[in-house]
Design a protein around this motif. Sequence first.
Motif, PDB file in Angstrom:
ATOM      1  N   ASP A 141      -3.163   4.988   1.208  1.00 20.62           N
ATOM      2  CA  ASP A 141      -3.947   3.810   1.582  1.00 20.62           C
ATOM      3  C   ASP A 141      -3.686   3.423   3.034  1.00 20.62           C
ATOM      4  O   ASP A 141      -4.612   3.038   3.770  1.00 20.62           O
TER       5      ASP A 141
ATOM      6  N   ASN B 140       0.802  -1.216   0.000  1.00 18.76           N
ATOM      7  CA  ASN B 140       0.000   0.000   0.000  1.00 18.76           C
ATOM      8  C   ASN B 140       0.840   1.273   0.000  1.00 18.76           C
ATOM      9  O   ASN B 140       1.899   1.345   0.618  1.00 18.76           O
TER      10      ASN B 140
ATOM     11  N   SER C  82      -6.290   3.219   6.279  1.00 20.61           N
ATOM     12  CA  SER C  82      -6.401   2.000   7.087  1.00 20.61           C
ATOM     13  C   SER C  82      -6.116   2.287   8.558  1.00 20.61           C
ATOM     14  O   SER C  82      -6.802   1.766   9.448  1.00 20.61           O
TER      15      SER C  82
END
Length: 229
Positions: free
Chosen positions: A95, A91, A99
Amino acid sequence: MTASKRQVTHDDMAIQKDDKTIQRAVEEELDWTPDVNATHIGVSVDGGRVTLSGAVDSIAERTAATKAAYRVDGVTGVEDDIAVRRDPASNADIDIQHSVDRILEWTSGVPSTVTAKVHDRKVVLTGQADWNYQRVAAAKAAGRVLGVVSVDNQVTLQRRPSAGDTAERIKNAFVWNATLDANTITVTVSGNTVTLTGSVHSWAEKKQAVLTAWSSPNVAEVIDDIIVL
């Protein structure tokens, strides 16, 4: 004339033997730990101090390896030189940021005042919490996110009023705890800061002493100077 070699004493042989025994025990413990791929981790021991090296896929795996080493009898310290691999296909920062934000929001005990910033797959946590366990929970949660290579926990605790009997209350808590020998640990308090000194026989006992000190409602910082014999 060549310099004479230092004579190897029985004490030297005992230390060397103990280090080898500890090394084998740590390697076996790593091999038995489900969250760790032991084939990627090197173990060396010097005077009871363990150094772990190599590379793993996540912070969670690195943490599991360190905890496994601490569980071995005879270990007096662990140096974590394990790196977290950077997968080019993993990622991107944006990203990872999403998260981390989500896992902090979902994790029980993490206050909404704790925020994260991600750069180069490294997470920096800031904000304030009421209790140390909330700060710890935030760091653990962020470390579980795939792609994160490090977590810098800068979350601070809310200032609390000091109490004159804090040291006595912590000492009493040590006495009540079956896993601790209160006679070998000294507690000193300055304002909201607690300093623990003395000695214990295991890292589990050392960890329990620190957790017990953090449980006091008047503590904002714990300095752990306890040694493991």
